[in-house]
Write a protein that holds these residues in place. Sequence first.
Motif, PDB file in Angstrom:
ATOM      1  N   ILE A 100      85.826  58.152  72.243  1.00 38.87           N
ATOM      2  CA  ILE A 100      85.589  57.237  71.061  1.00 38.87           C
ATOM      3  C   ILE A 100      83.850  57.563  71.252  1.00 38.87           C
ATOM      4  O   ILE A 100      83.263  58.158  71.883  1.00 38.87           O
ATOM      5  CB  ILE A 100      85.841  56.235  70.649  1.00 38.87           C
ATOM      6  CG1 ILE A 100      85.390  55.216  72.003  1.00 38.87           C
ATOM      7  CG2 ILE A 100      86.882  56.123  70.408  1.00 38.87           C
ATOM      8  CD1 ILE A 100      84.473  54.700  71.761  1.00 38.87           C
ATOM      9  N   VAL A 101      83.361  58.097  69.644  1.00 38.16           N
ATOM     10  CA  VAL A 101      81.734  57.834  70.003  1.00 38.16           C
ATOM     11  C   VAL A 101      81.340  56.545  68.955  1.00 38.16           C
ATOM     12  O   VAL A 101      81.996  56.483  67.790  1.00 38.16           O
ATOM     13  CB  VAL A 101      81.443  58.924  68.649  1.00 38.16           C
ATOM     14  CG1 VAL A 101      79.748  58.542  68.624  1.00 38.16           C
ATOM     15  CG2 VAL A 101      81.758  60.601  69.482  1.00 38.16           C
ATOM     16  N   ILE A 102      80.578  55.727  69.456  1.00 39.03           N
ATOM     17  CA  ILE A 102      80.489  54.307  68.896  1.00 39.03           C
ATOM     18  C   ILE A 102      79.324  54.139  68.402  1.00 39.03           C
ATOM     19  O   ILE A 102      78.462  54.863  68.648  1.00 39.03           O
ATOM     20  CB  ILE A 102      79.828  53.486  70.317  1.00 39.03           C
ATOM     21  CG1 ILE A 102      81.473  53.303  71.573  1.00 39.03           C
ATOM     22  CG2 ILE A 102      79.594  52.020  69.937  1.00 39.03           C
ATOM     23  CD1 ILE A 102      80.989  51.679  72.491  1.00 39.03           C
ATOM     24  N   GLU A 103      79.417  53.943  66.736  1.00 34.88           N
ATOM     25  CA  GLU A 103      78.802  53.513  66.055  1.00 34.88           C
ATOM     26  C   GLU A 103      77.570  52.346  65.837  1.00 34.88           C
ATOM     27  O   GLU A 103      76.556  52.543  65.683  1.00 34.88           O
ATOM     28  CB  GLU A 103      78.774  53.858  63.974  1.00 34.88           C
ATOM     29  CG  GLU A 103      79.427  55.697  64.200  1.00 34.88           C
ATOM     30  CD  GLU A 103      80.001  55.729  63.049  1.00 34.88           C
ATOM     31  OE1 GLU A 103      80.137  54.754  61.985  1.00 34.88           O
ATOM     32  OE2 GLU A 103      79.885  57.202  62.539  1.00 34.88           O
ATOM     33  N   ASP A 104      78.385  51.381  65.782  1.00 34.27           N
ATOM     34  CA  ASP A 104      77.476  50.099  65.873  1.00 34.27           C
ATOM     35  C   ASP A 104      78.767  49.326  66.736  1.00 34.27           C
ATOM     36  O   ASP A 104      79.512  49.318  66.781  1.00 34.27           O
ATOM     37  CB  ASP A 104      77.584  49.745  64.428  1.00 34.27           C
ATOM     38  CG  ASP A 104      76.740  48.280  64.130  1.00 34.27           C
ATOM     39  OD1 ASP A 104      75.544  48.756  65.648  1.00 34.27           O
ATOM     40  OD2 ASP A 104      76.802  47.624  63.562  1.00 34.27           O
ATOM     41  N   LYS A 169      84.537  56.444  65.638  1.00 37.95           N
ATOM     42  CA  LYS A 169      84.711  57.362  65.161  1.00 37.95           C
ATOM     43  C   LYS A 169      85.581  58.146  66.147  1.00 37.95           C
ATOM     44  O   LYS A 169      85.000  58.218  67.994  1.00 37.95           O
ATOM     45  CB  LYS A 169      83.861  58.665  64.634  1.00 37.95           C
ATOM     46  CG  LYS A 169      83.183  57.911  63.503  1.00 37.95           C
ATOM     47  CD  LYS A 169      82.567  58.586  63.125  1.00 37.95           C
ATOM     48  CE  LYS A 169      81.750  58.706  61.034  1.00 37.95           C
ATOM     49  NZ  LYS A 169      80.864  59.849  60.831  1.00 37.95           N
ATOM     50  N   PHE A 170      87.036  58.701  66.507  1.00 31.09           N
ATOM     51  CA  PHE A 170      87.496  59.442  67.217  1.00 31.09           C
ATOM     52  C   PHE A 170      86.976  60.771  67.167  1.00 31.09           C
ATOM     53  O   PHE A 170      86.987  61.726  66.268  1.00 31.09           O
ATOM     54  CB  PHE A 170      88.599  59.125  67.038  1.00 31.09           C
ATOM     55  CG  PHE A 170      89.521  57.704  67.498  1.00 31.09           C
ATOM     56  CD1 PHE A 170      89.783  58.161  68.777  1.00 31.09           C
ATOM     57  CD2 PHE A 170      90.089  57.314  66.444  1.00 31.09           C
ATOM     58  CE1 PHE A 170      89.890  56.264  68.458  1.00 31.09           C
ATOM     59  CE2 PHE A 170      90.324  55.878  66.259  1.00 31.09           C
ATOM     60  CZ  PHE A 170      90.838  55.950  67.647  1.00 31.09           C
ATOM     61  N   THR A 171      87.199  61.532  68.990  1.00 27.68           N
ATOM     62  CA  THR A 171      86.184  62.466  69.136  1.00 27.68           C
ATOM     63  C   THR A 171      87.046  63.525  68.617  1.00 27.68           C
ATOM     64  O   THR A 171      86.553  64.758  67.825  1.00 27.68           O
ATOM     65  CB  THR A 171      85.709  62.449  70.557  1.00 27.68           C
ATOM     66  OG1 THR A 171      87.531  62.175  71.561  1.00 27.68           O
ATOM     67  CG2 THR A 171      84.500  61.631  71.047  1.00 27.68           C
ATOM     68  N   SER A 172      88.358  63.681  68.513  1.00 25.16           N
ATOM     69  CA  SER A 172      89.343  64.204  68.265  1.00 25.16           C
ATOM     70  C   SER A 172      89.578  64.867  66.955  1.00 25.16           C
ATOM     71  O   SER A 172      89.586  65.570  66.050  1.00 25.16           O
ATOM     72  CB  SER A 172      90.984  63.939  68.072  1.00 25.16           C
ATOM     73  OG  SER A 172      90.818  62.736  67.824  1.00 25.16           O
ATOM     74  N   ASP A 173      88.773  63.295  65.572  1.00 27.66           N
ATOM     75  CA  ASP A 173      88.439  63.857  64.092  1.00 27.66           C
ATOM     76  C   ASP A 173      87.098  64.407  64.157  1.00 27.66           C
ATOM     77  O   ASP A 173      87.497  65.212  63.156  1.00 27.66           O
ATOM     78  CB  ASP A 173      88.557  62.043  63.735  1.00 27.66           C
ATOM     79  CG  ASP A 173      90.614  61.384  63.982  1.00 27.66           C
ATOM     80  OD1 ASP A 173      90.893  61.891  63.783  1.00 27.66           O
ATOM     81  OD2 ASP A 173      89.911  60.246  63.202  1.00 27.66           O
ATOM     82  N   ILE A 174      86.478  64.087  64.557  1.00 25.85           N
ATOM     83  CA  ILE A 174      85.211  64.772  64.772  1.00 25.85           C
ATOM     84  C   ILE A 174      84.935  66.310  64.870  1.00 25.85           C
ATOM     85  O   ILE A 174      84.659  66.810  64.386  1.00 25.85           O
ATOM     86  CB  ILE A 174      84.235  64.049  65.456  1.00 25.85           C
ATOM     87  CG1 ILE A 174      83.507  62.469  65.440  1.00 25.85           C
ATOM     88  CG2 ILE A 174      82.903  65.147  65.649  1.00 25.85           C
ATOM     89  CD1 ILE A 174      83.082  61.749  66.561  1.00 25.85           C
ATOM     90  N   ALA A 175      85.872  66.683  66.048  1.00 26.56           N
ATOM     91  CA  ALA A 175      85.901  67.791  65.835  1.00 26.56           C
ATOM     92  C   ALA A 175      87.214  68.629  65.130  1.00 26.56           C
ATOM     93  O   ALA A 175      87.012  69.936  64.799  1.00 26.56           O
ATOM     94  CB  ALA A 175      86.617  68.267  67.476  1.00 26.56           C
TER      95      ALA A 175
END
Length: 220
Positions: A100-104, A169-175
């Motif tokens: 995951i990528v932490i936004e907040d 956000k999930f890194t798989s979605d970002i990619a």
Amino acid sequence: MTENKKLKRKLIVQSFLPLSILIVIKSVTKETLGKIYCLLDSILHKCNIIEMIQETGLRDDIWQILIGIIALWFAISGFITFWQFRQARFTAFNDDGDKIVIEDKIQDSGISFFMTFILSLLVDKVSTVNEFISYILVMWFVAELMVKTDLYYQNPVLILLQYKLYRVKFTSDIANVPNPKTYIAICREELDENKVVKWKYISDDVCLICLLYTSPSPRD
């Protein structure tokens, strides 16, 4: 993704646990218990129940007692859910190796929920049928509001259980997705962007997340 209605319902019931406890405390007084005891005693001895209600003055408290009984049911249900979340007993996690990528990190949701929904619904006394109906309708409206929105994740009980709330956000979605979705993550431990997570979707872009090295033993 399929909405997990069972888990969402548990979180909604759990969010009303503080309110339920406070209402039960306000409803159960020594005087009221004495009146209920007299009523039960008259039922056992086959006395005139209507006359006994009038003599003891129980009629003046009947609506508050009904509110107390409803609150007691919510409190018991809330304690069951409280224990399940305290033990972190859940299954059916998605463990496809996501990161995951932490936004907040969400900090003040429990306090806002408590001030908005708990204190405002803590009435002094329900003494007439109109007040009883009005209070039930308000409670129903608030519950429906939680069902239709994602307010249920803000409940203060999760904060007391040391759960944390993040926007991630999930890194798989970002990619793979042009505009990746942001999720509200409910988790027991501090999230780490460098660790693999497993997650369980609830609804309304809210999910329960664990670091993959934890292995909750389930009951859901």
